[in-house]
Design a protein around this motif. Sequence first.
Motif, PDB file in Angstrom:
ATOM      1  N   ILE A 189       0.865  -1.175   0.000  1.00 11.45           N
ATOM      2  CA  ILE A 189       0.000   0.000   0.000  1.00 11.45           C
ATOM      3  C   ILE A 189       0.900   1.222   0.000  1.00 11.45           C
ATOM      4  CG2 ILE A 189      -1.908   1.166   1.139  1.00 11.45           C
ATOM      5  CD1 ILE A 189      -2.545  -1.734   0.386  1.00 11.45           C
ATOM      6  N   VAL A 190       0.722   2.106  -0.967  1.00 17.06           N
ATOM      7  CA  VAL A 190       1.551   3.305  -1.075  1.00 17.06           C
ATOM      8  C   VAL A 190       0.729   4.494  -0.588  1.00 17.06           C
ATOM      9  CG1 VAL A 190       2.924   4.748  -2.603  1.00 17.06           C
ATOM     10  CG2 VAL A 190       2.737   2.300  -3.054  1.00 17.06           C
ATOM     11  N   VAL A 191       1.246   5.205   0.433  1.00 23.80           N
ATOM     12  CA  VAL A 191       0.479   6.279   1.059  1.00 23.80           C
ATOM     13  C   VAL A 191       0.996   7.671   0.732  1.00 23.80           C
ATOM     14  CG1 VAL A 191      -0.218   4.759   2.943  1.00 23.80           C
ATOM     15  CG2 VAL A 191       1.799   6.205   3.218  1.00 23.80           C
ATOM     16  N   SER A 192       2.097   7.760  -0.015  1.00 16.92           N
ATOM     17  CA  SER A 192       2.587   9.062  -0.468  1.00 16.92           C
ATOM     18  C   SER A 192       3.358   8.857  -1.770  1.00 16.92           C
ATOM     19  CB  SER A 192       3.481   9.721   0.585  1.00 16.92           C
ATOM     20  OG  SER A 192       4.713   9.044   0.698  1.00 16.92           O
ATOM     21  N   PRO A 193       3.465   9.890  -2.603  1.00 17.98           N
ATOM     22  CA  PRO A 193       4.160   9.728  -3.884  1.00 17.98           C
ATOM     23  C   PRO A 193       5.594   9.243  -3.752  1.00 17.98           C
ATOM     24  CG  PRO A 193       2.880  11.751  -3.894  1.00 17.98           C
ATOM     25  CD  PRO A 193       2.831  11.223  -2.484  1.00 17.98           C
ATOM     26  N   ALA A 194       6.240   9.530  -2.637  1.00 18.41           N
ATOM     27  CA  ALA A 194       7.636   9.109  -2.441  1.00 18.41           C
ATOM     28  C   ALA A 194       7.795   7.597  -2.447  1.00 18.41           C
ATOM     29  CB  ALA A 194       8.170   9.671  -1.126  1.00 18.41           C
ATOM     30  N   GLY A 195       6.707   6.852  -2.256  1.00 18.20           N
ATOM     31  CA  GLY A 195       6.797   5.400  -2.203  1.00 18.20           C
ATOM     32  C   GLY A 195       6.514   4.677  -3.505  1.00 18.20           C
ATOM     33  N   ILE A 196       6.091   5.390  -4.544  1.00 16.36           N
ATOM     34  CA  ILE A 196       5.659   4.731  -5.779  1.00 16.36           C
ATOM     35  C   ILE A 196       6.808   4.010  -6.472  1.00 16.36           C
ATOM     36  CG2 ILE A 196       4.879   5.166  -8.136  1.00 16.36           C
ATOM     37  CD1 ILE A 196       2.591   5.107  -6.241  1.00 16.36           C
ATOM     38  N   GLN A 197       7.958   4.647  -6.618  1.00 15.36           N
ATOM     39  CA  GLN A 197       9.071   4.007  -7.321  1.00 15.36           C
ATOM     40  C   GLN A 197       9.522   2.737  -6.596  1.00 15.36           C
ATOM     41  OE1 GLN A 197      10.314   4.605 -10.246  1.00 15.36           O
ATOM     42  NE2 GLN A 197       9.125   6.445 -10.656  1.00 15.36           N
ATOM     43  N   ALA A 198       9.531   2.763  -5.273  1.00 14.47           N
ATOM     44  CA  ALA A 198       9.900   1.575  -4.513  1.00 14.47           C
ATOM     45  C   ALA A 198       8.876   0.464  -4.713  1.00 14.47           C
ATOM     46  CB  ALA A 198      10.031   1.916  -3.030  1.00 14.47           C
ATOM     47  N   ALA A 199       7.605   0.812  -4.751  1.00 17.04           N
ATOM     48  CA  ALA A 199       6.562  -0.191  -4.979  1.00 17.04           C
ATOM     49  C   ALA A 199       6.717  -0.820  -6.357  1.00 17.04           C
ATOM     50  CB  ALA A 199       5.182   0.443  -4.833  1.00 17.04           C
ATOM     51  N   ARG A 200       7.083  -0.024  -7.335  1.00 16.92           N
ATOM     52  CA  ARG A 200       7.301  -0.562  -8.684  1.00 16.92           C
ATOM     53  C   ARG A 200       8.515  -1.486  -8.710  1.00 16.92           C
ATOM     54  NH1 ARG A 200       6.281   5.243 -11.687  1.00 16.92           N
ATOM     55  NH2 ARG A 200       3.995   5.124 -11.743  1.00 16.92           N
ATOM     56  N   TYR A 201       9.550  -1.114  -7.968  1.00 12.15           N
ATOM     57  CA  TYR A 201      10.727  -1.971  -7.881  1.00 12.15           C
ATOM     58  C   TYR A 201      10.362  -3.320  -7.262  1.00 12.15           C
ATOM     59  CZ  TYR A 201      14.962  -3.995  -5.919  1.00 12.15           C
ATOM     60  OH  TYR A 201      15.946  -4.869  -5.562  1.00 12.15           O
ATOM     61  N   LEU A 202       9.595  -3.294  -6.166  1.00 15.30           N
ATOM     62  CA  LEU A 202       9.218  -4.532  -5.499  1.00 15.30           C
ATOM     63  C   LEU A 202       8.274  -5.368  -6.363  1.00 15.30           C
ATOM     64  CD1 LEU A 202       8.724  -3.147  -1.878  1.00 15.30           C
ATOM     65  CD2 LEU A 202      10.619  -4.562  -2.725  1.00 15.30           C
ATOM     66  N   GLN A 203       7.451  -4.710  -7.161  1.00 14.36           N
ATOM     67  CA  GLN A 203       6.610  -5.460  -8.093  1.00 14.36           C
ATOM     68  C   GLN A 203       7.463  -6.153  -9.153  1.00 14.36           C
ATOM     69  OE1 GLN A 203       4.021  -3.343 -10.989  1.00 14.36           O
ATOM     70  NE2 GLN A 203       2.356  -4.558 -10.120  1.00 14.36           N
ATOM     71  N   GLN A 204       8.441  -5.449  -9.666  1.00 15.59           N
ATOM     72  CA  GLN A 204       9.325  -6.024 -10.675  1.00 15.59           C
ATOM     73  C   GLN A 204      10.177  -7.154 -10.090  1.00 15.59           C
ATOM     74  OE1 GLN A 204      11.883  -3.151 -12.534  1.00 15.59           O
ATOM     75  NE2 GLN A 204      12.972  -4.653 -13.757  1.00 15.59           N
TER      76      GLN A 204
END
Length: 251
Positions: free
Chosen positions: A115-130
Motif C-alpha cells: 500500500i503506497v500512502v505518499s508519492p515518495a513510495g511509488i518508485q519503490a513499490a514498482r521496484y518490489l513489483q518487478q
Amino acid sequence: AVIATDFRALKRMAKKRCGLPVMTVECTGTRMYDRGAQDAYLELFGTFADKEARPEAGARIAGVIGVTPLDVSHVRADRIIGERLRACGYDEVYCYGMGSGLEEVKKAGCAEKNIVVSPAGIQAARYLQQEFGTPYETAYPMLREELREKLHGLAGKNVLVIHQQIAANEIRREIRDAASVVCATWFMQLPEYRQPQDVVFEKEEEMTDFVEKGNFDVIIGDQMLRRALKGFDGAWIHVPHFAVSGEYEDD
C-alpha cells in the motif's frame, strides 16, 4: 552537486573499509524532501531486500510504503495504519519508515500486497513489483471519522484540497456530490494519479492567484496556508501536513 561528488565510489570505498552494506543517496539540496525519500526507499530495498523472500502460504502480510513523518503527519501513524489493515484481514503489517525496521525491509518480498500512502513510495513499490511480483495500490488509511463526516457534507460545493497527492486524492474520494474538487500540492505530482484540473504550486503567488480566480467554497489543507490566503472568506477544513507547518495530529 557543486564539486561532482562520486557517490558510487564513496559507497565502494566505505563498504570495503567497514565491511558492512552501505547506502548512498544523491541529495543535491535543490529538490523537495519527497524526492530524497523516494531515492532513499529505492536504495533501501535494493540494498537489503532478500531476493529469495516470497509470500508464505496462509500468511497475509501487507507492506506500507511512504509512511514518513513529513507526509502522514500523525505521531502514531504506524499504529493507526496497522489497525485498519488488520481489520481488513491482514495478519501482519510492515510499515516501512515508521514502526518497521531493517528486518521487515529484508522480508519485503513476503508481502502479499504493498500500500503506497505518499508519492515518495511509488518508485519503490514498482521496484518490489518487478523484483518479487508484489502488486501495489495507493491509499491513505489515515482519515479520521470526524473528517470523513465533514467531507460527506460538502455536496454542491467547489472544493480545493491542498496536501501531498495521495492524501489529497483520498480526501477527494470521500467527498460526495461536490460541484467540483481540485487537488493541489507543493510537492511531487505523479501524472498517472492526477486529474486534468489538478495543479502543482511552485510559488506562493501561484496559490493566491489560483484561489482568487477559483471561486472555491471550501479549502481543505494545513491551516498554515491561510496566512497567504487572507482574501479567502470561505470555509477551511484543517488537515495538517507536517512538511508545511511542522504540526502533527495526535490522539
